[in-house]
Design a protein around this motif. Sequence first.
Motif, mmCIF file in Angstrom:
data_model
loop_
_atom_site.group_PDB
_atom_site.id
_atom_site.type_symbol
_atom_site.label_atom_id
_atom_site.label_comp_id
_atom_site.label_asym_id
_atom_site.label_seq_id
_atom_site.Cartn_x
_atom_site.Cartn_y
_atom_site.Cartn_z
ATOM 1 N N LEU A 60 0.846 -1.185 0.000
ATOM 2 C CA LEU A 60 0.000 0.000 0.000
ATOM 3 C C LEU A 60 0.886 1.242 0.000
ATOM 4 O O LEU A 60 2.002 1.209 0.539
ATOM 5 C CB LEU A 60 -0.886 0.032 1.251
ATOM 6 N N PRO A 61 0.437 2.332 -0.585
ATOM 7 C CA PRO A 61 1.207 3.572 -0.473
ATOM 8 C C PRO A 61 1.339 3.957 0.993
ATOM 9 O O PRO A 61 0.403 3.778 1.781
ATOM 10 C CB PRO A 61 0.355 4.595 -1.236
ATOM 11 N N PRO A 62 2.494 4.468 1.414
ATOM 12 C CA PRO A 62 2.678 4.804 2.828
ATOM 13 C C PRO A 62 1.853 6.027 3.218
ATOM 14 O O PRO A 62 1.531 6.877 2.386
ATOM 15 C CB PRO A 62 4.176 5.104 2.925
ATOM 16 N N LEU A 63 1.527 6.107 4.494
ATOM 17 C CA LEU A 63 0.930 7.329 5.015
ATOM 18 C C LEU A 63 1.978 8.438 4.955
ATOM 19 O O LEU A 63 3.128 8.247 5.358
ATOM 20 C CB LEU A 63 0.501 7.132 6.467
ATOM 21 N N LEU A 64 1.606 9.602 4.469
ATOM 22 C CA LEU A 64 2.579 10.685 4.339
ATOM 23 C C LEU A 64 2.607 11.593 5.561
ATOM 24 O O LEU A 64 3.580 12.311 5.770
ATOM 25 C CB LEU A 64 2.281 11.507 3.080
ATOM 26 N N GLU A 65 1.550 11.574 6.352
ATOM 27 C CA GLU A 65 1.530 12.398 7.557
ATOM 28 C C GLU A 65 0.990 11.599 8.721
ATOM 29 O O GLU A 65 0.099 10.766 8.561
ATOM 30 C CB GLU A 65 0.656 13.644 7.367
ATOM 31 N N ARG A 290 8.673 11.350 3.847
ATOM 32 C CA ARG A 290 8.051 10.027 3.729
ATOM 33 C C ARG A 290 7.832 9.659 2.264
ATOM 34 O O ARG A 290 8.065 8.523 1.859
ATOM 35 C CB ARG A 290 6.719 10.004 4.479
ATOM 36 N N ALA A 291 7.390 10.622 1.472
ATOM 37 C CA ALA A 291 7.158 10.342 0.056
ATOM 38 C C ALA A 291 8.444 9.966 -0.653
ATOM 39 O O ALA A 291 8.419 9.209 -1.629
ATOM 40 C CB ALA A 291 6.520 11.567 -0.606
ATOM 41 N N ALA A 292 9.574 10.477 -0.157
ATOM 42 C CA ALA A 292 10.861 10.172 -0.770
ATOM 43 C C ALA A 292 11.479 8.893 -0.220
ATOM 44 O O ALA A 292 12.594 8.531 -0.615
ATOM 45 C CB ALA A 292 11.824 11.341 -0.570
ATOM 46 N N GLY A 293 10.784 8.220 0.692
ATOM 47 C CA GLY A 293 11.277 6.941 1.198
ATOM 48 C C GLY A 293 12.111 7.028 2.458
ATOM 49 O O GLY A 293 12.823 6.085 2.796
ATOM 50 N N TRP A 294 12.014 8.129 3.190
ATOM 51 C CA TRP A 294 12.778 8.291 4.432
ATOM 52 C C TRP A 294 11.982 7.792 5.630
ATOM 53 O O TRP A 294 10.747 7.821 5.646
ATOM 54 C CB TRP A 294 13.119 9.756 4.659
#
Length: 891
Positions: A60-65, A290-294
């Motif tokens: 699933l796409p990660p939660l960004l916030e 988070r969107a960049a994978g950190w």
Amino acid sequence: MTDLARTQPSALDQLPDRDPEETAEWGASLDAVTRAAGSHRASYLMRRTLERAESAGLALPPLLESDYLNTIPTAAEPAFPGDEAMERRITAWNRWNAAAMVTRGSRDGLGGHIATFASAAWLYETGFQHFFRGKEADGSGDQLYIQGHASPGIYARAFLDGRLTEHHLDHFRREAGGDGLPSYPHPRRLPWLWEFPTVSMGLGPISAIYQARFNRYLAARGIKDTANSHVWAFLGDGEMDEPESTAALALAGREGLDNLTFVINCNLQRLDGPVRANFKIVQELEAQFRAAGWNVIKSLWGSAWDELFALDASGALARRLREVPDGQFQTYATRDAAYIREHFFGADPELARLAQGLTDAKLTECFHTSRAGHEPRKVYAAYRAAVEHKGAPTVVLAQTVKGWTLGPGFESRNANHQMKKLTGKEFRAMRDLLELPIPDSRLDDALVPYVHPGPDSPEVRYLQERRAALGGPAPARRVHPVALPEPSAKPFQALAKGSGSQEIATTMAFVRLVKDLMREKETGRRWVPIVPDEARTFGMESLFPTAGIYSPLGQTYDPVDRDQLLYYKEAANGQILNEGITEAGSMADFTAAATSYATHGEPMIPFYIFYSMFGWQRTADQMWALADQLGRGFLVGATAGRTTMTGEGLQHADGHSPLIASTNPAALTYDPAFAYEVGAIVREGLRRMYGPEAEDVFYYLTVYNEPKVQPAMPSGEGVEEGILKGLYRYQEATAPAGDSPRIQLLASGTAVHWTLEAQKLLADDWGVAADVWSATSWSELRRDALSCDAAQLNGEDRVPYVTRALAGAPGPVLAVSDWMRAVPDQISQWVEQDWYSLGTDGFGLSDTREAARRHFGVDAPAIVVAALSRLARQGAVRATAPKEAAERYGI
């Protein structure tokens, strides 16, 4: 479908649904919760479900916030391993001396920055006491990118541990005498302490990412074990608006650089006001990273908030914290409890009831000072989680108050970045708050003292013991000289012989030379080819199969050109850094490689090849930082010149990069015309940068994409010396000697070829004898002349090389290049003859090379007309000759 179901189309509509009835039941359950418990409860359940799915590894796409709360709850914090009371005293001494240093300097208008370190003191001290590995540990130690405006605090700590004296502190920003401390981290000014320059802002973040990546590159290629090196970058939340700050986040996430930690001091203030007055910078940064994978760790609230969160049974407090914009929250930090009750808690009945049980003192403590970034236990928990996280880089978003402990006149004030001193009253209040044993008798309002507990005090012993356990002092820069063996002569001899009848461009000559040098047994593996993209444009595809393109994953696909000889080969131990379309990233790569001799004790030989227009014009700030960091290597501006890069137009036509490069004292700029000149310059560069007496310089070579027959190196005396110094006579006049009019034609780079054509026209059509000189470096000629001028002021009788080289040469001097006239004009004042120059001033344009050169008036006929004009002024040719020539050649 219920009335609460979505009505907008979704990408999910394109996927087959194996069980529509089950899907409808899930939707109905969500609708029911929303109706029965409200939207807040439904949102909470959905977030928890998504978090559970993410932790289970579902695709699933990660939660960004996440909520505006600490990532690590108080109950989950690890035990603090140090003596907290002792570390508080050490931090207090550092706070005092940092403020004293800047305040004392302000007497003479030098200024400095106080508020940044005041907010970030614990972010640094916790790292120094428990995490940052020194240079005396195994490996290379950690690499620390210190936020520039926090440098007073680092100096104060170095004073406490005995590496600096009061004399040093009193010379903060007083560098002219040689004992001063630079305002910011400047390795060139203080090379034993600072390792990385971090101002201009924005360059630190991208440099740190590529440093961490270069550490992996060194290990992958078997050059240095960097497993124990961790890169720490300390940044400001306002600094993250610089484009370079976030330009390479995806690279770090994509390559899983878990040897990298960003610590962003989120005091919500930039240099002149709120970072995001109407928004929330922490939430914005969390989503970006988070969107960049950190991996993101939020460390926001101090322990005083624990009671408030425990009372928040409905989640109303968390919701309110998330919705209040930063500008308003900054205001809360400066207002009384009544204002906070009305404007924060009064916005929600549940919060108003919660606040009734809280004292005014509790409210002001929470909203004024209680931030996680001011509590060592919370900072330690965040750092420990960061270094233990595997598979991704980590960013710690630490919330602080800018100007904390400096008093109400500083804390959270928009103007505190420009405030350079404390009053005597403010220092007394600071002393009392920090509980420092400084008597009133020592406090002079005119000159606040530095304070030190003594070299044998418990604080200093504790500090030094902790640093010894972590591998020695930090920050620190260490250079262990390692001279590289001189390469064999064979690769250079190949260029010295010329190309015979084959036409090759100087770009190709350079690439062929490096390809041969990369085969050298002793030093070949130390070359680091760097290209932002279009390696094939520069003829570098021949390196692909042999050297390989670095990729931590190797090559997980079958390349489309696998059946070709020069196919695109990626490898985990690849030597080429092919970065894609990012000049800023490539320069950060180059800097990491160019300073590896100090960072890791492993000298590397980077060459970064790029469209010349997009080097100095686009990334000159990074090149200045490269000079500051004492980097060494070869920058290669390819497809150089304003008329040589055909067809591309205005923004690709470089006519000024050597002029920009000449402003950088560490850059040795050369504009070679022939392959043998390229060879001589590179060979000398290797000696100067990697020999027994290595110098902290780097080379900038401009090379061209115009194929020409490359001549053999002339055998005359002084040719190689002239190449390196910047000028030598390439071809003497071909016209009859005697009473023939004479002129000296100086040219650089590809312009030498047009000048040779003009030499023949002048001789054949006008009976003028012209000597052609190759000016390989206008800027090096100028620097030599400036050095001679300075020596003459001290009574030395030194004559500039350019003056000596042209001494007695008959006739005027005409200089020609594919650059704007200001480039050769740099040396005009040291030329005794009548001086005139031709150049390509103005915007570039698309056309054939011939048409472009005619447009700018630098082709062979234009040179002839200009030469005749100068000679006519001296009466050496008839006055009508220039006009006749112009008509003859159709100018």
